[in-house]
Design a protein around this motif. Structure first.
Motif, PDB file in Angstrom:
ATOM      1  N   ASP A  54     -81.059   1.804 -22.397  1.00 47.98           N
ATOM      2  CA  ASP A  54     -81.315   1.677 -20.965  1.00 47.98           C
ATOM      3  C   ASP A  54     -81.360   3.006 -20.223  1.00 47.98           C
ATOM      4  OD1 ASP A  54     -81.750  -0.043 -18.747  1.00 47.98           O
ATOM      5  OD2 ASP A  54     -79.648   0.115 -18.158  1.00 47.98           O
ATOM      6  N   LEU A  55     -80.475   3.932 -20.586  1.00 47.37           N
ATOM      7  CA  LEU A  55     -80.351   5.160 -19.806  1.00 47.37           C
ATOM      8  C   LEU A  55     -81.643   5.973 -19.730  1.00 47.37           C
ATOM      9  CD1 LEU A  55     -78.410   6.752 -18.080  1.00 47.37           C
ATOM     10  CD2 LEU A  55     -77.629   7.955 -20.133  1.00 47.37           C
ATOM     11  N   PRO A  56     -82.403   6.127 -20.823  1.00 47.70           N
ATOM     12  CA  PRO A  56     -83.660   6.876 -20.690  1.00 47.70           C
ATOM     13  C   PRO A  56     -84.607   6.276 -19.655  1.00 47.70           C
ATOM     14  CG  PRO A  56     -83.068   6.644 -22.997  1.00 47.70           C
ATOM     15  CD  PRO A  56     -82.135   5.752 -22.236  1.00 47.70           C
ATOM     16  N   LEU A  57     -84.629   4.941 -19.546  1.00 47.06           N
ATOM     17  CA  LEU A  57     -85.466   4.295 -18.538  1.00 47.06           C
ATOM     18  C   LEU A  57     -84.960   4.613 -17.141  1.00 47.06           C
ATOM     19  CD1 LEU A  57     -87.783   2.187 -17.936  1.00 47.06           C
ATOM     20  CD2 LEU A  57     -85.949   0.470 -17.873  1.00 47.06           C
ATOM     21  N   LEU A  58     -83.644   4.563 -16.968  1.00 46.00           N
ATOM     22  CA  LEU A  58     -83.048   4.788 -15.652  1.00 46.00           C
ATOM     23  C   LEU A  58     -83.119   6.244 -15.218  1.00 46.00           C
ATOM     24  CD1 LEU A  58     -79.917   2.485 -15.943  1.00 46.00           C
ATOM     25  CD2 LEU A  58     -82.144   1.957 -14.938  1.00 46.00           C
ATOM     26  N   LEU A  59     -83.305   7.131 -16.171  1.00 42.14           N
ATOM     27  CA  LEU A  59     -83.458   8.553 -15.832  1.00 42.14           C
ATOM     28  C   LEU A  59     -84.926   8.956 -15.714  1.00 42.14           C
ATOM     29  CD1 LEU A  59     -80.669  10.188 -18.029  1.00 42.14           C
ATOM     30  CD2 LEU A  59     -80.598   9.624 -15.595  1.00 42.14           C
ATOM     31  N   GLY A  60     -85.811   7.981 -15.913  1.00 40.96           N
ATOM     32  CA  GLY A  60     -87.236   8.229 -15.756  1.00 40.96           C
ATOM     33  C   GLY A  60     -87.874   8.989 -16.887  1.00 40.96           C
ATOM     34  N   THR A  61     -87.208   9.019 -18.046  1.00 42.24           N
ATOM     35  CA  THR A  61     -87.761   9.791 -19.164  1.00 42.24           C
ATOM     36  C   THR A  61     -88.601   8.941 -20.108  1.00 42.24           C
ATOM     37  OG1 THR A  61     -85.750   9.483 -20.496  1.00 42.24           O
ATOM     38  CG2 THR A  61     -85.852  11.429 -19.070  1.00 42.24           C
ATOM     39  N   ILE A  62     -88.544   7.617 -19.974  1.00 42.43           N
ATOM     40  CA  ILE A  62     -89.433   6.732 -20.729  1.00 42.43           C
ATOM     41  C   ILE A  62     -90.022   5.707 -19.768  1.00 42.43           C
ATOM     42  CG2 ILE A  62     -88.152   7.000 -22.882  1.00 42.43           C
ATOM     43  CD1 ILE A  62     -87.039   4.144 -22.443  1.00 42.43           C
ATOM     44  N   THR A  63     -91.129   5.101 -20.173  1.00 38.29           N
ATOM     45  CA  THR A  63     -91.774   4.077 -19.371  1.00 38.29           C
ATOM     46  C   THR A  63     -91.165   2.713 -19.678  1.00 38.29           C
ATOM     47  OG1 THR A  63     -93.447   3.589 -21.037  1.00 38.29           O
ATOM     48  CG2 THR A  63     -93.931   5.378 -19.466  1.00 38.29           C
ATOM     49  N   LYS A  64     -91.492   1.737 -18.855  1.00 31.33           N
ATOM     50  CA  LYS A  64     -91.000   0.389 -19.124  1.00 31.33           C
ATOM     51  C   LYS A  64     -91.583  -0.139 -20.431  1.00 31.33           C
ATOM     52  CE  LYS A  64     -89.736  -2.321 -15.838  1.00 31.33           C
ATOM     53  NZ  LYS A  64     -89.659  -3.249 -14.681  1.00 31.33           N
ATOM     54  N   ARG A  65     -92.802   0.225 -20.755  1.00 28.71           N
ATOM     55  CA  ARG A  65     -93.396  -0.195 -22.032  1.00 28.71           C
ATOM     56  C   ARG A  65     -92.600   0.378 -23.200  1.00 28.71           C
ATOM     57  NH1 ARG A  65     -99.770   0.495 -23.045  1.00 28.71           N
ATOM     58  NH2 ARG A  65     -99.709  -1.088 -21.400  1.00 28.71           N
ATOM     59  N   GLN A  66     -92.200   1.627 -23.093  1.00 27.77           N
ATOM     60  CA  GLN A  66     -91.386   2.237 -24.148  1.00 27.77           C
ATOM     61  C   GLN A  66     -90.010   1.581 -24.223  1.00 27.77           C
ATOM     62  OE1 GLN A  66     -91.959   6.244 -22.562  1.00 27.77           O
ATOM     63  NE2 GLN A  66     -92.885   6.877 -24.509  1.00 27.77           N
ATOM     64  N   TRP A  67     -89.501   1.167 -23.083  1.00 23.10           N
ATOM     65  CA  TRP A  67     -88.218   0.456 -23.053  1.00 23.10           C
ATOM     66  C   TRP A  67     -88.319  -0.860 -23.810  1.00 23.10           C
ATOM     67  CZ3 TRP A  67     -86.563  -3.620 -19.285  1.00 23.10           C
ATOM     68  CH2 TRP A  67     -85.187  -3.873 -19.342  1.00 23.10           C
ATOM     69  N   VAL A  68     -89.405  -1.588 -23.577  1.00 24.26           N
ATOM     70  CA  VAL A  68     -89.626  -2.850 -24.291  1.00 24.26           C
ATOM     71  C   VAL A  68     -89.683  -2.596 -25.795  1.00 24.26           C
ATOM     72  CG1 VAL A  68     -91.283  -4.720 -24.699  1.00 24.26           C
ATOM     73  CG2 VAL A  68     -90.730  -4.025 -22.362  1.00 24.26           C
ATOM     74  N   GLU A  69     -90.327  -1.514 -26.175  1.00 22.67           N
ATOM     75  CA  GLU A  69     -90.403  -1.161 -27.599  1.00 22.67           C
ATOM     76  C   GLU A  69     -89.005  -0.879 -28.159  1.00 22.67           C
ATOM     77  OE1 GLU A  69     -91.806  -0.509 -31.325  1.00 22.67           O
ATOM     78  OE2 GLU A  69     -92.955  -1.280 -29.616  1.00 22.67           O
ATOM     79  N   SER A  70     -88.170  -0.206 -27.364  1.00 22.55           N
ATOM     80  CA  SER A  70     -86.798   0.076 -27.795  1.00 22.55           C
ATOM     81  C   SER A  70     -85.994  -1.212 -27.950  1.00 22.55           C
ATOM     82  CB  SER A  70     -86.106   0.992 -26.778  1.00 22.55           C
ATOM     83  OG  SER A  70     -86.743   2.247 -26.712  1.00 22.55           O
ATOM     84  N   ILE A  71     -86.231  -2.154 -27.050  1.00 24.72           N
ATOM     85  CA  ILE A  71     -85.553  -3.452 -27.147  1.00 24.72           C
ATOM     86  C   ILE A  71     -85.963  -4.153 -28.437  1.00 24.72           C
ATOM     87  CG2 ILE A  71     -85.294  -5.741 -26.112  1.00 24.72           C
ATOM     88  CD1 ILE A  71     -85.821  -4.367 -23.374  1.00 24.72           C
ATOM     89  N   ALA A  72     -87.259  -4.139 -28.714  1.00 23.33           N
ATOM     90  CA  ALA A  72     -87.763  -4.789 -29.927  1.00 23.33           C
ATOM     91  C   ALA A  72     -87.147  -4.168 -31.173  1.00 23.33           C
ATOM     92  CB  ALA A  72     -89.285  -4.688 -29.974  1.00 23.33           C
ATOM     93  N   ILE A  73     -87.013  -2.854 -31.174  1.00 18.29           N
ATOM     94  CA  ILE A  73     -86.385  -2.168 -32.312  1.00 18.29           C
ATOM     95  C   ILE A  73     -84.924  -2.607 -32.439  1.00 18.29           C
ATOM     96  CG2 ILE A  73     -85.626   0.076 -33.173  1.00 18.29           C
ATOM     97  CD1 ILE A  73     -88.207   1.235 -31.914  1.00 18.29           C
ATOM     98  N   GLY A  74     -84.262  -2.741 -31.299  1.00 17.88           N
ATOM     99  CA  GLY A  74     -82.869  -3.151 -31.304  1.00 17.88           C
ATOM    100  C   GLY A  74     -82.651  -4.572 -31.790  1.00 17.88           C
ATOM    101  N   LEU A  75     -83.691  -5.404 -31.650  1.00 18.43           N
ATOM    102  CA  LEU A  75     -83.607  -6.802 -32.090  1.00 18.43           C
ATOM    103  C   LEU A  75     -84.083  -6.978 -33.536  1.00 18.43           C
ATOM    104  CD1 LEU A  75     -84.947  -8.595 -28.878  1.00 18.43           C
ATOM    105  CD2 LEU A  75     -82.603  -8.702 -29.767  1.00 18.43           C
ATOM    106  N   ALA A  76     -84.531  -5.903 -34.149  1.00 15.97           N
ATOM    107  CA  ALA A  76     -85.033  -5.976 -35.528  1.00 15.97           C
ATOM    108  C   ALA A  76     -83.963  -6.556 -36.444  1.00 15.97           C
ATOM    109  CB  ALA A  76     -85.438  -4.587 -36.010  1.00 15.97           C
ATOM    110  N   GLY A  77     -84.379  -7.442 -37.298  1.00 15.26           N
ATOM    111  CA  GLY A  77     -83.447  -8.073 -38.216  1.00 15.26           C
ATOM    112  C   GLY A  77     -82.911  -9.397 -37.713  1.00 15.26           C
ATOM    113  N   GLN A  78     -83.006  -9.594 -36.391  1.00 20.48           N
ATOM    114  CA  GLN A  78     -82.553 -10.860 -35.814  1.00 20.48           C
ATOM    115  C   GLN A  78     -83.704 -11.834 -35.609  1.00 20.48           C
ATOM    116  OE1 GLN A  78     -79.355 -10.654 -32.755  1.00 20.48           O
ATOM    117  NE2 GLN A  78     -79.847  -8.458 -32.675  1.00 20.48           N
ATOM    118  N   VAL A  79     -84.880 -11.286 -35.279  1.00 15.62           N
ATOM    119  CA  VAL A  79     -86.080 -12.097 -35.075  1.00 15.62           C
ATOM    120  C   VAL A  79     -87.280 -11.316 -35.596  1.00 15.62           C
ATOM    121  CG1 VAL A  79     -85.192 -13.355 -33.059  1.00 15.62           C
ATOM    122  CG2 VAL A  79     -86.372 -11.169 -32.740  1.00 15.62           C
ATOM    123  N   PRO A  80     -88.405 -11.993 -35.868  1.00 17.27           N
ATOM    124  CA  PRO A  80     -89.617 -11.266 -36.282  1.00 17.27           C
ATOM    125  C   PRO A  80     -90.072 -10.287 -35.199  1.00 17.27           C
ATOM    126  CG  PRO A  80     -89.814 -13.611 -36.755  1.00 17.27           C
ATOM    127  CD  PRO A  80     -88.580 -13.450 -35.913  1.00 17.27           C
TER     128      PRO A  80
END
Length: 210
Positions: A54-80
């Motif tokens: 979350d922090l990179p998004l809140l500091l403006g260093t990544i876009t919301k699209r990149q944030w979604v990608e980070s979430i997907a990476i974080g969910l890897a192994g739990q769902v396809p």
């Protein structure tokens, strides 16, 4: 340079968080998707709001699209992978609304003292406030994504107090996160840990119409 006014008021500026005080999100669709994926409700948010995500998004260093990608990476192994991206996108696109009771209270407060929003937010904040009809709601808006520092870092409190034009000891600070309130109190501010509108009636009561 800040100044302190001589006044009988207990504070000369109101500094207030945005999310979970004024703005709230509807995550109904996300919860439906989580149940469909066999995940416990809140799993996506737990991943999304972990500091490393979350922090990179809140500091403006990544876009919301990149944030979604980070979430997907974080969910890897739990769902396809495709499902993980769907969950992240559902959170990123969750609709939001403003609590009109709190908005009305803070409008009354602003008639007496400067009102400053101090929020850990994305670069989309200005557009979000406009969509809520709150573009001119506060005297100043201090967004983490714009100033490059997030609560509870002392610098964001210093910036907010300077914008309000008062010493930190003359600021009231409202936030739903206890660690943010404790940081403000540690700097000499009066802190309010927000859980509902009733928490504002005590410290703000002398400014509110009956």
């Amino acid at each position: 340079m800040t100044t302190t006014k001589i006044t009988s008021r207990p504070f000369d500026a109101a500094l207030c968080d945005l999310d979970n005080v004024i703005r709230f999100y509807d995550t109904t669709q996300l919860s439906i998707l989580e149940r469909g994926a066999g995940l416990a409700e809140g799993t996506t948010e737990k991943v999304a709001f972990a500091p490393e995500t979350d922090l990179p998004l809140l500091l403006g260093t990544i876009t919301k699209r990149q944030w979604v990608e980070s979430i997907a990476i974080g969910l890897a192994g739990q769902v396809p992978e495709a499902q993980a991206h769907e969950l992240g996108a559902a959170l990123a696109k969750a609709p939001f609304w403003a609590d009109e009771v709190v908005v009305a209270m803070l409008r009354q407060v602003r008639a007496h003292v400067p009102l400053v929003l101090v929020t850990n937010a994305t670069v989309e904040l200005e557009d979000d406030l406009a969509s809520l009809g709150l573009s001119d709601f506060a005297d100043h808006v201090i967004s983490s994504a714009r100033v490059g520092v997030a609560k509870p870092d002392r610098k964001i409190y210093e910036i907010a107090a300077a914008q309000a034009g008062v010493d930190m000891s003359r600021c009231l600070f409202v936030d739903d996160r206890l660690e943010n309130v404790e940081a403000a109190v540690g700097l000499g501010m009066t802190g309010v840990h927000y859980r509902g509108p009733a928490d504002l009636r005590g410290p703000l009561g002398f400014m509110l119409e009956s």
